[in-house]
Design a protein around this motif. Structure first.
Motif, PDB file in Angstrom:
ATOM      1  N   LEU A 116      -9.989   5.707  -5.575  1.00 52.74           N
ATOM      2  CA  LEU A 116      -9.912   4.438  -6.286  1.00 52.74           C
ATOM      3  C   LEU A 116     -11.285   3.820  -6.413  1.00 52.74           C
ATOM      4  O   LEU A 116     -12.024   3.702  -5.444  1.00 52.74           O
ATOM      5  CB  LEU A 116      -8.985   3.481  -5.530  1.00 52.74           C
ATOM      6  N   LEU A 123      -8.544   4.892 -11.356  1.00 53.66           N
ATOM      7  CA  LEU A 123      -7.793   5.648 -10.371  1.00 53.66           C
ATOM      8  C   LEU A 123      -7.709   7.082 -10.841  1.00 53.66           C
ATOM      9  O   LEU A 123      -7.279   7.354 -11.953  1.00 53.66           O
ATOM     10  CB  LEU A 123      -6.384   5.059 -10.207  1.00 53.66           C
ATOM     11  N   ARG A 147      -7.841  11.499  -9.063  1.00 56.61           N
ATOM     12  CA  ARG A 147      -7.585  12.282  -7.850  1.00 56.61           C
ATOM     13  C   ARG A 147      -8.728  12.189  -6.844  1.00 56.61           C
ATOM     14  O   ARG A 147      -8.609  12.599  -5.702  1.00 56.61           O
ATOM     15  CB  ARG A 147      -7.314  13.737  -8.219  1.00 56.61           C
ATOM     16  N   GLU A 183      -2.847  -0.491  -5.805  1.00 54.75           N
ATOM     17  CA  GLU A 183      -3.778   0.242  -6.656  1.00 54.75           C
ATOM     18  C   GLU A 183      -3.484  -0.038  -8.135  1.00 54.75           C
ATOM     19  O   GLU A 183      -4.404  -0.126  -8.955  1.00 54.75           O
ATOM     20  CB  GLU A 183      -3.675   1.735  -6.358  1.00 54.75           C
ATOM     21  N   MET A 184      -2.213  -0.203  -8.447  1.00 54.32           N
ATOM     22  CA  MET A 184      -1.852  -0.522  -9.824  1.00 54.32           C
ATOM     23  C   MET A 184      -2.483  -1.840 -10.243  1.00 54.32           C
ATOM     24  O   MET A 184      -3.002  -1.974 -11.359  1.00 54.32           O
ATOM     25  CB  MET A 184      -0.328  -0.586  -9.952  1.00 54.32           C
ATOM     26  N   PHE A 222      -0.846  10.636 -11.552  1.00 52.05           N
ATOM     27  CA  PHE A 222      -1.407  10.364 -10.236  1.00 52.05           C
ATOM     28  C   PHE A 222      -0.425   9.535  -9.419  1.00 52.05           C
ATOM     29  O   PHE A 222       0.203   8.608  -9.947  1.00 52.05           O
ATOM     30  CB  PHE A 222      -2.731   9.586 -10.345  1.00 52.05           C
ATOM     31  N   GLN A 223      -0.330   9.844  -8.153  1.00 49.78           N
ATOM     32  CA  GLN A 223       0.439   9.008  -7.248  1.00 49.78           C
ATOM     33  C   GLN A 223      -0.398   7.793  -6.881  1.00 49.78           C
ATOM     34  O   GLN A 223      -1.613   7.879  -6.674  1.00 49.78           O
ATOM     35  CB  GLN A 223       0.815   9.786  -5.987  1.00 49.78           C
ATOM     36  N   CYS A 224       0.233   6.626  -6.789  1.00 50.20           N
ATOM     37  CA  CYS A 224      -0.503   5.402  -6.447  1.00 50.20           C
ATOM     38  C   CYS A 224       0.441   4.392  -5.830  1.00 50.20           C
ATOM     39  O   CYS A 224       1.647   4.620  -5.717  1.00 50.20           O
ATOM     40  CB  CYS A 224      -1.196   4.814  -7.684  1.00 50.20           C
ATOM     41  N   SER A 225      -0.106   3.260  -5.463  1.00 49.54           N
ATOM     42  CA  SER A 225       0.677   2.159  -4.890  1.00 49.54           C
ATOM     43  C   SER A 225       0.642   0.976  -5.845  1.00 49.54           C
ATOM     44  O   SER A 225      -0.145   0.944  -6.801  1.00 49.54           O
ATOM     45  CB  SER A 225       0.099   1.748  -3.531  1.00 49.54           C
ATOM     46  N   ARG A 241       2.661   4.229  -1.339  1.00 49.23           N
ATOM     47  CA  ARG A 241       2.369   4.968  -2.580  1.00 49.23           C
ATOM     48  C   ARG A 241       3.678   5.456  -3.220  1.00 49.23           C
ATOM     49  O   ARG A 241       3.960   6.659  -3.260  1.00 49.23           O
ATOM     50  CB  ARG A 241       1.429   6.125  -2.271  1.00 49.23           C
ATOM     51  N   SER A 280       0.820  -1.214   0.000  1.00 53.18           N
ATOM     52  CA  SER A 280       0.000   0.000   0.000  1.00 53.18           C
ATOM     53  C   SER A 280       0.853   1.263   0.000  1.00 53.18           C
ATOM     54  O   SER A 280       0.320   2.372  -0.017  1.00 53.18           O
ATOM     55  CB  SER A 280      -0.917  -0.014   1.228  1.00 53.18           C
ATOM     56  N   ARG A 316       1.006   6.902 -11.925  1.00 62.57           N
ATOM     57  CA  ARG A 316       0.327   6.453 -13.138  1.00 62.57           C
ATOM     58  C   ARG A 316       0.260   7.619 -14.109  1.00 62.57           C
ATOM     59  O   ARG A 316      -0.134   8.734 -13.740  1.00 62.57           O
ATOM     60  CB  ARG A 316      -1.078   5.961 -12.823  1.00 62.57           C
TER      61      ARG A 316
END
Length: 742
Positions: free
Chosen positions: A546, A541, A543, A531-532, A525-528, A448, A446, A452
């Protein structure tokens, strides 16, 4: 006597670079010639001659200076090669005449000075060599024939041969003169009692290359074939023969390779008369043809026959007329008649035997392909025909260029082997090997530390993304750039990038959001990694947060035969990695956090179970080279994220992931021998624009070849043509099945 010659001309040469066993391997020019005549009847010797030669490039290697004792000041005052050869010819003719003799033969300590130095240099400088340089005797082979117990020819040296017959080594210090005096002593010893040797092992250098045909049933020794790569597209068989000047190519031994569109791909297979000449050809690796360097590699007789071999009686009859110049015509109207072609060429370029000198290329059902081959009796007529290049016949412009007998065979083989109605055997269902356990599949997190990119231009590549990220590129994890393709294998406009820390990912999202790439703004976008995985399964995904996938995959009960392979619980499955009928949809992940094992299985094809989701393709960064022979892992149904992470952790797995996701068309190859390698598959599909990373050999659970491979072709058209043309061809004596994966 030496081929009925009266005299021997003991001859030695040195170059401005490597000498001895590597003479001629570095393309350096000749700077020294030494010779002396031996009368075979009277057993007398003539005057010792030593001539320096001025090269076009005034440069000597340190090794050359040390071995020869020469400096630039010595050679700058010398005459060029053509002048020195004239002096040689005049000197030898005069001495032979003074001795009352009528002929002479060169005698050398190694064929390198003739085959690898003198002939190639004379060819490049357009010099006409005296006739005596087209035949010679090798003193080592003659000595071995005279004294069979002296050792192998390749290991014989002047010192060892003198020692064997009890003669002292020559004390001469100057290079060239020392070698010639030693050869003269050996020659006189072999001529005298008790040997009374006659020099008879005369080697020849061909004056010109002989074109001809090759039958598919003709045995071709693999130790006589090489592959030349990097040739100019307009080069002919004569140009290639000139590049290998000094070495004897077998009749019809040059086969230019064609690509899927019937155009030359810059490669040729060359067959020499024996393995000795083949080995010398390999020494010309990266020698130059004009301004281009040519790569030279070993090849096999089977590869040569695939390109140059033919069985058509029509082709054999067409090529039976020797010493003809062949011109290929491409783009002819399908209704063109022989008379129209003859009229197009005109009276200034008469075709040999009129209509008999025309060969129209047709499909098996008789339909014309638009190609034809034409024979001309001389170079002048062929040149006149080439002036018609891109002139109009009917409503089409016609291409004309030089061709070869091997190209005639190759083109006819390709079209005549195309089935009218392609029929393929049914594809058997077999288990698919997987990557099952760490370290290849680390658990998702998780944290981040990923970003993406959404809205990328469909033409964007890895280089564009790196340029887009600018100074933040240095913060990307190794193998951390993941391009996302859709179910059709085309760019989806998305990419995921793994950064070194969440802070770096946040900074990239702030700085690069809505920056422009090729006139399009890109969202960042920032993600983990978790999430990917969700996004790859069809979720969204942005702002705002999710959103999970809109639906779940239907569940099926897997067969029990393949239920013993665990996978990390956080890895999600991916159906769209494969297209029916190649692979079927796997069941979704069912394990809980307390269940360390999860069933991986192969399912029968169920097209209605497929989701419209993205397929992950990892184009890792940075990209270390991967040898085709090292591909031994197959990233399969555990999921898109599994494939992506596997690509991160292992170069071979990365190769598997990239093969499946490359744009183009996928072909499944079945029935392969179990020792098949990537190079074997590339050789089988020679001419279809394949790269090593386009081929994936499938392995079973025990790590052995499963007898199958996946090949990604540049386009569906090329893939269909490959399936049609290669289905009936044996793969190293074994019948294989080709299936286009729609």
């Amino acid at each position: 006597m030496a081929s009925h010659s009266d005299t021997l001309v003991v001859f030695f040469g040195a170059t401005a670079g490597a000498n001895g066993g590597k003479l001629g391997s570095d393309e350096r020019e000749i700077i020294l010639l030494v010779w002396q005549i031996v009368d075979l009847h009277e057993k007398k010797v003539g005057k010792l001659h030593r001539c320096l030669v001025k090269p076009d490039t005034l440069e000597l290697t340190d090794q050359c200076k040390e071995e020869t004792g020469l400096t630039l000041d010595d050679i700058v005052k010398a005459e060029p090669l053509d002048k020195v050869l004239q002096q040689f010819q005049q000197s030898v003719s005069s001495e032979v005449k003074c001795l009352g003799r009528s002929s002479c033969t060169l005698c050398v300590n190694s064929p390198l000075v003739i085959r690898q130095a003198l002939h190639p240099e004379a060819s490049k400088k357009n010099l006409v060599l005296p006739e005596c340089f087209f035949s010679f005797v090798d003193v080592r082979k003659e000595f071995h024939k005279c004294c069979p117990n002296a050792g192998q020819v390749q290991k014989l040296t002047l010192t060892s041969m003198l020692e064997y017959v009890g003669l002292p080594a020559v004390s001469e210090e100057m290079m060239g003169m020392r070698e010639v005096r030693s050869m003269v002593q050996l020659t006189l010893c072999m001529l005298a009692e008790p040997h009374n040797h006659k020099f008879s092992c005369v080697e020849t250098v061909k004056y010109k290359f002989d074109s001809g045909t090759c039958s598919k049933t003709e045995p071709v020794d693999s130790e006589t074939v090489i592959r030349a790569r990097g040739l100019p597209w307009q080069s002919s068989d004569q140009d290639i023969a000139r590049f290998f000047k000094g070495l004897n190519i077998a009749k019809g031994g040059v086969a230019l390779c064609l690509n899927a569109q019937g155009r030359r791909n810059g490669e040729a297979l060359v067959r020499f008369i024996n393995s000795e000449h083949r080995d010398l050809a390999l020494e010309r690796h990266k020698h130059h043809m004009g301004s281009r360097y040519i790569e030279v590699y070993k090849a096999t007789g089977e590869e040569f026959l695939k390109i140059a071999g033919g069985t058509s009686n029509e082709v054999a009859q067409f090529l039976s007329k020797e010493n003809q110049v062949i011109i290929r015509m491409r783009g002819l109207p399908f209704t063109a008649t022989p008379q129209e072609v003859l009229s197009f060429l005109g009276p200034e370029s008469p075709v040999t035997d009129g209509g008999e000198g025309l060969l129209f290329v047709k499909y098996p059902d008789g339909r014309p392909t638009g190609d034809a081959f034409v024979l001309f009796s001389c170079e002048e007529y062929a040149q006149n025909a080439l002036k018609k290049h891109k002139q109009i016949l009917g409503k089409r412009y016609i291409e004309l260029f030089r061709s070869t007998a091997a190209e005639v065979q190759q083109v006819l083989n390709r079209y005549m082997s195309t089935p009218l109605i392609p029929t393929l055997p049914p594809s058997p269902i077999v288990p698919v090997p997987v990557l099952s356990t760490p370290p290849f599949l680390p658990a998702t997190s998780s944290t981040r530390d990923c970003v993406r990119l959404r809205g990328l231009p469909y033409t964007a590549g890895i280089e564009d993304i790196l340029e887009f990220m600018g100074e933040h590129t240095v913060d990307i994890k190794p193998h951390g750039v993941h391009m996302v393709l859709n179910q059709q294998g085309r760019p989806s406009g998305d990419a995921f990038i793994q950064m070194k820390s969440p802070e770096k990912a946040f900074l990239v999202a702030q700085k690069c959001h809505k920056k422009t790439m090729k006139d399009r703004y890109v969202e960042v976008f920032q993600c983990s990694t978790e999430e990917m995985s969700i996004v790859l399964m069809g979720g969204t995904l942005n702002r705002s947060g999710l959103s999970p996938p809109p639906c779940k995959l239907p569940c099926l009960s897997p067969p029990t035969a393949y239920t013993a392979f665990p996978t990390p619980p956080a890895i999600l499955s991916e159906a769209a990695l494969y297209q029916p009928p190649l692979l079927a949809a796997p069941r979704p992940h069912q394990a809980t956090a307390h269940s360390p094992a999860h069933t991986l299985a192969y399912y029968p094809p169920q097209p209605h179970l497929y989701m419209n989701m993205n397929m992950n393709y990892t184009a890792y960064y940075p990209s270390p080279p991967v040898s085709p022979s090292t591909v031994s892992y197959f990233a399969a149904p555990p999921g898109a994220m599994a494939a992506a992470v596997a690509a991160q952790s292992h170069p071979a797995a990365a190769a598997a992931s990239s093969v499946l996701a490359q744009p183009g068309a996928l072909v499944r190859m079945q029935g392969l021998p179990y020792n098949t390698g990537v190079k074997d598959v590339l050789s089988f599909f020679q001419g279809y624009q394949l790269q090593p990373d386009s081929v994936l050999i499938l392995y079973n659970f025990s790590g052995q070849c499963s007898g199958e491979a996946l090949i990604t072709f540049p386009s569906e058209e090329i893939a269909r043509r490959a399936v049609a043309e290669r289905s009936n061809h044996p793969f190293y004596g074994q019948q294989v099945h080709l299936v286009l994966c729609n």
